[in-house]
Design a protein around this motif. Structure first.
Motif, PDB file in Angstrom:
ATOM      1  N   GLY A  44      38.170  41.451  39.205  1.00 18.19           N
ATOM      2  CA  GLY A  44      38.106  41.517  37.744  1.00 18.19           C
ATOM      3  C   GLY A  44      39.424  41.257  37.046  1.00 18.19           C
ATOM      4  O   GLY A  44      39.819  42.015  36.167  1.00 18.19           O
ATOM      5  N   ARG A  45      40.132  40.206  37.438  1.00 21.42           N
ATOM      6  CA  ARG A  45      41.417  39.921  36.792  1.00 21.42           C
ATOM      7  C   ARG A  45      41.246  39.746  35.298  1.00 21.42           C
ATOM      8  O   ARG A  45      42.093  40.150  34.501  1.00 21.42           O
ATOM      9  CB  ARG A  45      42.035  38.664  37.400  1.00 21.42           C
ATOM     10  CG  ARG A  45      43.316  38.218  36.696  1.00 21.42           C
ATOM     11  CD  ARG A  45      44.016  37.111  37.464  1.00 21.42           C
ATOM     12  NE  ARG A  45      45.130  36.596  36.677  1.00 21.42           N
ATOM     13  CZ  ARG A  45      45.120  35.428  36.040  1.00 21.42           C
ATOM     14  NH1 ARG A  45      44.053  34.671  36.101  1.00 21.42           N
ATOM     15  NH2 ARG A  45      46.157  35.022  35.342  1.00 21.42           N
ATOM     16  N   ARG A  46      40.164  39.095  34.901  1.00 21.17           N
ATOM     17  CA  ARG A  46      39.893  38.916  33.484  1.00 21.17           C
ATOM     18  C   ARG A  46      38.500  39.448  33.150  1.00 21.17           C
ATOM     19  O   ARG A  46      37.754  38.872  32.382  1.00 21.17           O
ATOM     20  CB  ARG A  46      40.027  37.446  33.091  1.00 21.17           C
ATOM     21  CG  ARG A  46      41.463  36.937  33.231  1.00 21.17           C
ATOM     22  CD  ARG A  46      41.593  35.516  32.777  1.00 21.17           C
ATOM     23  NE  ARG A  46      42.968  35.048  32.949  1.00 21.17           N
ATOM     24  CZ  ARG A  46      43.355  33.787  32.779  1.00 21.17           C
ATOM     25  NH1 ARG A  46      42.479  32.875  32.431  1.00 21.17           N
ATOM     26  NH2 ARG A  46      44.615  33.441  32.953  1.00 21.17           N
ATOM     27  N   SER A  47      38.142  40.530  33.821  1.00 23.86           N
ATOM     28  CA  SER A  47      36.875  41.210  33.568  1.00 23.86           C
ATOM     29  C   SER A  47      35.705  40.261  33.785  1.00 23.86           C
ATOM     30  O   SER A  47      35.726  39.433  34.688  1.00 23.86           O
ATOM     31  CB  SER A  47      36.870  41.807  32.158  1.00 23.86           C
ATOM     32  OG  SER A  47      35.777  42.692  32.016  1.00 23.86           O
ATOM     33  N   SER A  48      34.684  40.337  32.924  1.00 23.62           N
ATOM     34  CA  SER A  48      33.441  39.604  33.190  1.00 23.62           C
ATOM     35  C   SER A  48      33.565  38.109  32.977  1.00 23.62           C
ATOM     36  O   SER A  48      32.670  37.349  33.341  1.00 23.62           O
ATOM     37  CB  SER A  48      32.326  40.150  32.288  1.00 23.62           C
ATOM     38  OG  SER A  48      32.715  40.080  30.925  1.00 23.62           O
ATOM     39  N   GLY A  49      34.664  37.642  32.367  1.00 23.77           N
ATOM     40  CA  GLY A  49      34.855  36.207  32.197  1.00 23.77           C
ATOM     41  C   GLY A  49      35.429  35.515  33.418  1.00 23.77           C
ATOM     42  O   GLY A  49      35.509  34.286  33.450  1.00 23.77           O
ATOM     43  N   THR A  50      35.806  36.277  34.425  1.00 22.76           N
ATOM     44  CA  THR A  50      36.467  35.716  35.598  1.00 22.76           C
ATOM     45  C   THR A  50      35.679  34.603  36.280  1.00 22.76           C
ATOM     46  O   THR A  50      36.266  33.575  36.645  1.00 22.76           O
ATOM     47  CB  THR A  50      36.768  36.837  36.618  1.00 22.76           C
ATOM     48  OG1 THR A  50      37.581  37.823  35.996  1.00 22.76           O
ATOM     49  CG2 THR A  50      37.493  36.281  37.828  1.00 22.76           C
ATOM     50  N   PRO A  51      34.351  34.748  36.484  1.00 20.86           N
ATOM     51  CA  PRO A  51      33.630  33.673  37.182  1.00 20.86           C
ATOM     52  C   PRO A  51      33.746  32.308  36.523  1.00 20.86           C
ATOM     53  O   PRO A  51      33.692  31.285  37.193  1.00 20.86           O
ATOM     54  CB  PRO A  51      32.174  34.168  37.163  1.00 20.86           C
ATOM     55  CG  PRO A  51      32.275  35.650  37.078  1.00 20.86           C
ATOM     56  CD  PRO A  51      33.477  35.897  36.214  1.00 20.86           C
ATOM     57  N   PHE A  52      33.934  32.287  35.194  1.00 18.65           N
ATOM     58  CA  PHE A  52      33.995  30.994  34.515  1.00 18.65           C
ATOM     59  C   PHE A  52      35.141  30.155  35.070  1.00 18.65           C
ATOM     60  O   PHE A  52      34.963  29.003  35.456  1.00 18.65           O
ATOM     61  CB  PHE A  52      34.179  31.170  33.001  1.00 18.65           C
ATOM     62  CG  PHE A  52      33.161  32.060  32.332  1.00 18.65           C
ATOM     63  CD1 PHE A  52      31.964  32.365  32.951  1.00 18.65           C
ATOM     64  CD2 PHE A  52      33.396  32.584  31.075  1.00 18.65           C
ATOM     65  CE1 PHE A  52      31.022  33.180  32.335  1.00 18.65           C
ATOM     66  CE2 PHE A  52      32.474  33.396  30.448  1.00 18.65           C
ATOM     67  CZ  PHE A  52      31.282  33.704  31.084  1.00 18.65           C
ATOM     68  N   PHE A  53      36.345  30.726  35.095  1.00 15.31           N
ATOM     69  CA  PHE A  53      37.463  29.920  35.563  1.00 15.31           C
ATOM     70  C   PHE A  53      37.555  29.900  37.087  1.00 15.31           C
ATOM     71  O   PHE A  53      38.090  28.961  37.674  1.00 15.31           O
ATOM     72  CB  PHE A  53      38.788  30.373  34.917  1.00 15.31           C
ATOM     73  CG  PHE A  53      39.429  31.581  35.519  1.00 15.31           C
ATOM     74  CD1 PHE A  53      40.332  31.469  36.562  1.00 15.31           C
ATOM     75  CD2 PHE A  53      39.157  32.848  35.020  1.00 15.31           C
ATOM     76  CE1 PHE A  53      40.945  32.574  37.101  1.00 15.31           C
ATOM     77  CE2 PHE A  53      39.777  33.970  35.552  1.00 15.31           C
ATOM     78  CZ  PHE A  53      40.674  33.841  36.603  1.00 15.31           C
ATOM     79  N   ARG A  54      36.991  30.919  37.755  1.00 14.31           N
ATOM     80  CA  ARG A  54      36.976  30.888  39.217  1.00 14.31           C
ATOM     81  C   ARG A  54      36.104  29.723  39.712  1.00 14.31           C
ATOM     82  O   ARG A  54      36.433  29.051  40.691  1.00 14.31           O
ATOM     83  CB  ARG A  54      36.448  32.213  39.783  1.00 14.31           C
ATOM     84  CG  ARG A  54      37.387  33.403  39.582  1.00 14.31           C
ATOM     85  CD  ARG A  54      38.600  33.290  40.462  1.00 14.31           C
ATOM     86  NE  ARG A  54      39.321  34.544  40.517  1.00 14.31           N
ATOM     87  CZ  ARG A  54      40.631  34.645  40.530  1.00 14.31           C
ATOM     88  NH1 ARG A  54      41.380  33.561  40.487  1.00 14.31           N
ATOM     89  NH2 ARG A  54      41.222  35.823  40.590  1.00 14.31           N
TER      90      ARG A  54
END
Length: 418
Positions: free
Chosen positions: A3-13
């Motif tokens: 969760g480096r950027r919480s729930s938005g993490t999958p977008f850039f991952r």
């Protein structure tokens, strides 16, 4: 995902993985609005159940997009009606994202079919099955390759229509042209080879529209490169790099425009800009020298001399590759000498003889066989067999790419369509 950027993490991952050449497979079930929609759209392959949807906003969000500062019974009645309608026909349903946008790669009637689809795509990795990257079903050109020798004149002074050649080489004889109203000496566009996307750049021939180039008072001639054409090629190559689309260059160029007007128009810098753009984008490239590959234009238009992306270069029976035309070289070498001899009363015949010798030597050392023997091109090919080389290049570069962009996240096709 951490969760480096919480729930938005999958977008850039997801973007990071695909940029590293690692595909992301997604099974889409149920309703996925807002963040769920973005998490659903960012993978490489989207396999959806027939009742699934992905959307910027779902029924509840869309219904509440016009706040009025409070709620009352009348407003609730309207909300109920809208919500019922959205429940029946939610945004981002299959008929939109499969039949229209093409975001969904496949749609399954049964929930287990989604899992079976993911297993099928897993079996295509890591040496990718072509289906992984196809944007359409493969198709032969609608027009015959037998026409190519008629359409491409051996005489370098005769003109032809580049799009007519292209129509004999690409799937369905179809193309999407990039910025057709800009840089008329250059064709740039997207085509399909074996169902996969390829970017194409080629030189147009003949007299260019009146008033072009816009920076000069002389007419523009096809085959030569001017300001707009150089900018157009850099833009197109940059977009291909962003979308990870391999490129094929078709050269028939007499060089870059010269003179004071050309210098004021920054052509020296724009030629180098194209080299920089090509080196920056890091996508595989192939070059076909149809006829002339002259001067710096040969280098900057995907030539093997000036970039690391060129996989191989092909020539034809009409190919000529030289640093400059032989007569141009002779003039550059002997013009001042001729002035001196004339002023001193010496005969000019010896200089004319040397100039003719130089022009002939340039001609002899630019022929197709010479170019092949000395590695200027990798092979001289029969025009009727050229599509086979395009198919081989396309299949090779898509088989195990080091970086990918999902077709539904590509920008260039959308820019072209407007």
């Amino acid at each position: 995902y951490a969760g480096r950027r919480s729930s938005g993490t999958p977008f850039f991952r997801h973007a990071e993985l695909q940029q590293a050449g690692v595909p992301v497979l997604a099974g889409i079930y149920g309703t996925n609005p807002a963040g769920g929609g973005y998490q659903g759209i960012t993978p490489t392959i989207l396999i959806a159940h027939k009742d699934a949807n992905i959307a910027v906003g779902g029924a509840g969000i869309v219904s509440g997009m016009s706040p009025k500062g409070g709620f009352d019974v009348e407003g609730l009645e309207q909300l109920i009606a809208v919500t019922r309608d959205f429940k029946e026909r939610p945004p981002g349903r299959v008929e939109t994202h499969y039949a229209e946008t093409g975001f969904f790669t496949r749609v399954c009637d049964e929930e287990t079919g989604v899992l079976d689809g993911i297993k099928e795509y897993m079996r295509m990795i890591p040496a990718y099955d072509p289906m992984f990257f196809r944007v359409a079903e493969p198709a032969a050109p609608k027009l015959a390759a037998d026409d190519l020798y008629h359409l491409l004149p051996f005489n370098q002074k005769e003109t032809y229509t580049f799009e007519e050649l292209l129509a004999r080489l690409v799937d369905g004889s179809e193309h999407l042209e990039f910025r057709p109203d800009y840089g008329p000496e250059i064709y740039a566009g997207l085509v399909k080879i074996d169902g996969m996307a390829i970017g194409v750049i080629g030189n147009r021939q003949g007299l260019l529209p009146k008033g072009y180039p816009e920076y000069a008072d002389y007419p523009g001639i096809g085959g030569k490169l001017y300001r707009q054409g150089l900018i157009k090629m850099s833009e197109f190559a940059t977009h291909c790099g962003r979308d990870r689309i391999p490129m094929i260059w078709f050269q028939d160029t007499s060089g870059i425009d010269v003179g004071d007007a050309a210098e004021r128009a920054e052509l020296l810098g724009l030629g180098s800009t194209l080299i920089y753009s090509i080196q920056q984008i890091d996508v595989p490239m192939m070059l076909v020298v149809l006829r002339k590959g002259s001067a710096a234009a040969h280098y900057i238009m995907g030539g093997p001399n000036a970039n690391r992306q060129n996989a191989f270069t092909l020539g034809t029976a009409a190919t000529e590759i030289y640093v400059m035309h032989g007569e141009t070289a002779a003039v550059a070498t002997y013009a001042r000498r001729a002035v001196k001899d004339k002023d001193s009363g010496k005969p000019l015949e010896p200089i004319a003889e040397k100039m003719n010798e130089m022009a002939q030597k340039y001609y002899d050392t630019s022929r197709p066989a010479y170019s092949a023997r000395h590695g200027f091109v990798d092979e001289i090919v029969n025009l009727k067999a050229l599509r086979g080389y395009l198919l081989a290049f396309t299949g090779a570069v898509y088989q195990n790419p080091t970086s990918t962009c999902p077709r539904h996240l590509m920008l260039l096709p959308r820019i072209i369509r407007g």
